[in-house]
Design an enzyme around this catalytic site. Structure first.
Site, PDB file in Angstrom:
ATOM      1  N   ASP A   1       0.759  -1.245   0.000  1.00 50.38           N
ATOM      2  CA  ASP A   1       0.000   0.000   0.000  1.00 50.38           C
ATOM      3  C   ASP A   1       0.799   1.311   0.000  1.00 50.38           C
ATOM      4  O   ASP A   1       0.620   2.153  -0.848  1.00 50.38           O
ATOM      5  CB  ASP A   1      -0.942   0.021   1.215  1.00 50.38           C
ATOM      6  CG  ASP A   1      -1.657  -1.308   1.410  1.00 50.38           C
ATOM      7  OD1 ASP A   1      -1.372  -2.275   0.681  1.00 50.38           O
ATOM      8  OD2 ASP A   1      -2.515  -1.387   2.303  1.00 50.38           O
TER       9      ASP A   1
ATOM     10  N   TRP B   1       4.860  -0.698   4.874  1.00 51.88           N
ATOM     11  CA  TRP B   1       5.638  -1.149   3.706  1.00 51.88           C
ATOM     12  C   TRP B   1       6.838  -0.257   3.433  1.00 51.88           C
ATOM     13  O   TRP B   1       7.438  -0.320   2.371  1.00 51.88           O
ATOM     14  CB  TRP B   1       4.730  -1.221   2.470  1.00 51.88           C
ATOM     15  CG  TRP B   1       3.793  -2.397   2.516  1.00 51.88           C
ATOM     16  CD1 TRP B   1       2.481  -2.380   2.893  1.00 51.88           C
ATOM     17  CD2 TRP B   1       4.087  -3.772   2.202  1.00 51.88           C
ATOM     18  NE1 TRP B   1       1.949  -3.656   2.832  1.00 51.88           N
ATOM     19  CE2 TRP B   1       2.904  -4.527   2.404  1.00 51.88           C
ATOM     20  CE3 TRP B   1       5.242  -4.443   1.771  1.00 51.88           C
ATOM     21  CZ2 TRP B   1       2.834  -5.905   2.185  1.00 51.88           C
ATOM     22  CZ3 TRP B   1       5.167  -5.812   1.555  1.00 51.88           C
ATOM     23  CH2 TRP B   1       3.984  -6.526   1.762  1.00 51.88           C
TER      24      TRP B   1
ATOM     25  N   GLU C   1       2.340  -9.157  11.634  1.00 53.92           N
ATOM     26  CA  GLU C   1       2.101  -8.841  10.224  1.00 53.92           C
ATOM     27  C   GLU C   1       3.437  -8.466   9.554  1.00 53.92           C
ATOM     28  O   GLU C   1       3.722  -8.868   8.442  1.00 53.92           O
ATOM     29  CB  GLU C   1       1.121  -7.662  10.165  1.00 53.92           C
ATOM     30  CG  GLU C   1       0.639  -7.287   8.793  1.00 53.92           C
ATOM     31  CD  GLU C   1      -0.310  -6.088   8.836  1.00 53.92           C
ATOM     32  OE1 GLU C   1      -0.456  -5.457   9.911  1.00 53.92           O
ATOM     33  OE2 GLU C   1      -0.901  -5.769   7.785  1.00 53.92           O
TER      34      GLU C   1
HETATM   35  C1  9WN Z   1      -5.696  -2.878   2.345  1.00 55.77           C
HETATM   36  C2  9WN Z   1      -4.600  -7.951   4.467  1.00 55.77           C
HETATM   37  C3  9WN Z   1      -4.010  -6.797   3.671  1.00 55.77           C
HETATM   38  C4  9WN Z   1      -2.855  -7.260   2.764  1.00 55.77           C
HETATM   39  C5  9WN Z   1      -2.080  -6.093   2.172  1.00 55.77           C
HETATM   40  C6  9WN Z   1      -1.667  -5.145   3.285  1.00 55.77           C
HETATM   41  C7  9WN Z   1      -2.894  -4.685   4.075  1.00 55.77           C
HETATM   42  C8  9WN Z   1      -5.038  -3.466   3.605  1.00 55.77           C
HETATM   43  C9  9WN Z   1      -5.087  -2.415   4.699  1.00 55.77           C
HETATM   44  O1  9WN Z   1      -3.584  -5.811   4.600  1.00 55.77           O
HETATM   45  O2  9WN Z   1      -3.710  -3.893   3.235  1.00 55.77           O
HETATM   46  O3  9WN Z   1      -5.847  -3.865   1.373  1.00 55.77           O
HETATM   47  O4  9WN Z   1      -6.189  -2.078   5.116  1.00 55.77           O
HETATM   48  O5  9WN Z   1      -4.044  -1.921   5.127  1.00 55.77           O
HETATM   49  O6  9WN Z   1      -0.968  -4.067   2.779  1.00 55.77           O
HETATM   50  O7  9WN Z   1      -0.959  -6.563   1.460  1.00 55.77           O
HETATM   51  O8  9WN Z   1      -3.345  -8.060   1.721  1.00 55.77           O
HETATM   52  O9  9WN Z   1      -3.595  -8.636   5.169  1.00 55.77           O
END
Ligand code: 9WN
Length: 452
Positions: A190, A382, A425
């Site tokens: 993201d 990230w 995470e």
């Molecule tokens: C938006 C679920 C997801 C991952 C992504 C990560 C994070 C979401 C958020 O969580 O994104 O899609 O709300 O931050 O960046 O890679 O799939 O684990």
């Protein structure tokens, strides 16, 4: 930090605890991406979760993928979030409404299949790669698991092929061998610094007001994207919703359009994996086309490598500029390339002092941004932390290219990182502190993969 999830003593306990994380996050029809922060099914998470689950039980792994496939749009797109049913979540003591943006904000009711609640964007197409892994695992075991996996492959291949057709048609019909994304969320990374330039040109206009919920769960807001970033994320959702996520209208409507090199490499690899499945399970008429796509994206990714840095670049479609920044996405060719010199050069880089070989690291694993870059923010999502799922995905690609030695080394380091017991995470690269959500499903899944 204090560790309420006590450290793990040995590999048997790691396996037991990883299984328990997945079992706790299992709401029956879906394994939520995380217990509180992400109480729904995410597309690429589900693929990693399914492969982890397949080490425990093949039927449950296949059910996870079936649940995702049931949300596939008529266009062929697999949405990035399949929202859990509120009743189901309440029964499990969770409030789905706790995730923002929820389904109302997406306005996808007309585009989603009847009875399905989904977002309107995609995520990296890692699925075919992991389906192949699950099918090969199950069929090598034989028996009932093998039979179920074969039936699953035969039955679902047309859907995975439609997903790839959509990706090629809607996001890469220019034959560049690079996939376009219209939102950083599509990349799965993201707020990576790779998107700072494109996001700096996104100016939220008349944005519907919103209240974030993620920072109520991850209380240290410095581990999450900023409010300015969120306003841009929501503005792009609004722009896409205003044109009903119509693929043909997105290029004229959205202020963020980037050729994503990592997603393109994942797609190159997944096309080869889908070709192997198609060959084996009665869709041999599709094999040539899938291999052509694999080659097209492999070449697109190879051509995106910056000769000055050795890292692959994204490209901002709206300015035409290449984005040459030291992020983990720069190692996209490790997923896909057939060029031995490029592979060798990337391996030297990723294990060198700017990446996993930096002696200051808690564990010799690649962070999401180079440790020597001024862009590094070691706690911020990230922008610096080590993501166990990325470690495994890249190591697994190395193993498939015959590099069992490197897989074994990364496995050892990643397991050592996970022994602190939170199934974070992401992790602070220098201290090993678990960050973001705890009990993250895909982290538990990759622990099970390492142990298989
Ligand atoms: C938006 C679920 C997801 C991952 C992504 C990560 C994070 C979401 C958020 O969580 O994104 O899609 O709300 O931050 O960046 O890679 O799939 O684990």
């Amino acid at each position: 930090w204090t560790n309420p999830d006590r450290p793990i003593a040995d590999l048997d306990e790691l396996r037991t605890r990883a299984r328990a994380v997945l079992a706790q996050n299992d709401k029956g029809t879906m394994v939520t991406a995380a217990p509180n922060l992400y109480p729904h099914q995410w597309s690429w998470d589900a693929a990693f979760v399914a492969t982890g689950l397949s080490t425990v039980g093949v039927p449950r792994a296949l059910a996870e993928l079936d649940h995702l496939l049931a949300a596939q749009w008529d266009s062929g797109m697999i949405p990035h979030i399949v929202f859990a049913d509120e009743v189901q979540l309440r029964g499990a003591g969770l409030r789905g409404a706790g995730y923002f943006p929820g389904v109302d904000r997406w306005r996808t009711e007309r585009a989603s299949p009847a009875g399905v609640k989904s977002s309107g964007i995609c995520q990296p197409p890692v699925h075919a790669t992991l389906v192949r892994r699950i099918v090969e695992r199950a069929t090598s075991r034989g028996g009932e698991d093998g039979r179920l996996a074969e039936d699953f492959a035969r039955r679902t291949l047309p859907q995975w092929i439609r997903w790839h057709e959509w990706m090629r048609r809607a996001r890469a019909s220019d034959r560049s061998g690079l996939v376009t994304i219209y939102h950083g969320w599509e990349s799965g990374m993201d707020n990576s610094p790779r998107f700072d330039g494109p996001y700096s040109r996104v100016h939220p206009g008349d944005l519907e007001p919103f209240v974030r919920t993620d920072t109520r769960i991850v209380e240290d807001a410095s581990q999450r994207p900023s409010d300015e970033e969120y306003a841009r994320y929501l503005w792009l959702v609004q722009q896409m919703a205003d044109v009903r996520f119509d693929d043909a209208r997105l290029p004229g409507a959205v202020d963020f359009q980037v050729k994503d090199v990592f997603m393109s490499a994942a797609f190159a690899a997944a096309n080869e994996d889908l070709a192997v499945l198609a060959e084996r399970f009665g869709h041999s008429d599709e094999v040539t086309r899938l291999r052509e796509w694999s080659a097209e994206f492999r070449e697109g990714v190879d051509a995106a490598v910056d000769p000055a840095t050795g890292l692959a670049r994204d490209r901002d479609l709206l300015t035409g500029e290449w984005i040459s920044l030291p992020t983990i996405a720069g190692f996209a060719p490790l997923l896909s390339t057939a060029d031995p010199a490029l592979r060798a050069a990337q391996l030297v880089l990723i294990e060198g002092p700017e990446w996993a070989g930096d002696p200051r690291l808690a564990f010799p694993l690649p962070p999401s941004t180079s440790t020597t870059s001024p862009l590094l923010r070691p706690r911020e999502y990230w922008r610096g932390p080590v993501w166990p799922v990325m470690t495994w995905y890249i190591a697994e690609a190395m193993r498939r290219h015959g590099d069992g030695g490197r897989y074994a080394r990364w496995r050892e380091a990643s397991i050592a990182q996970l022994m602190e017991g939170h199934f974070g995470e992401y992790y602070e690269p220098f201290t090993g502190e678990p960050l973001g959500s705890y009990h993250q499903s895909w982290t538990a899944a990759v622990a099970l993969e390492w142990l298989d």
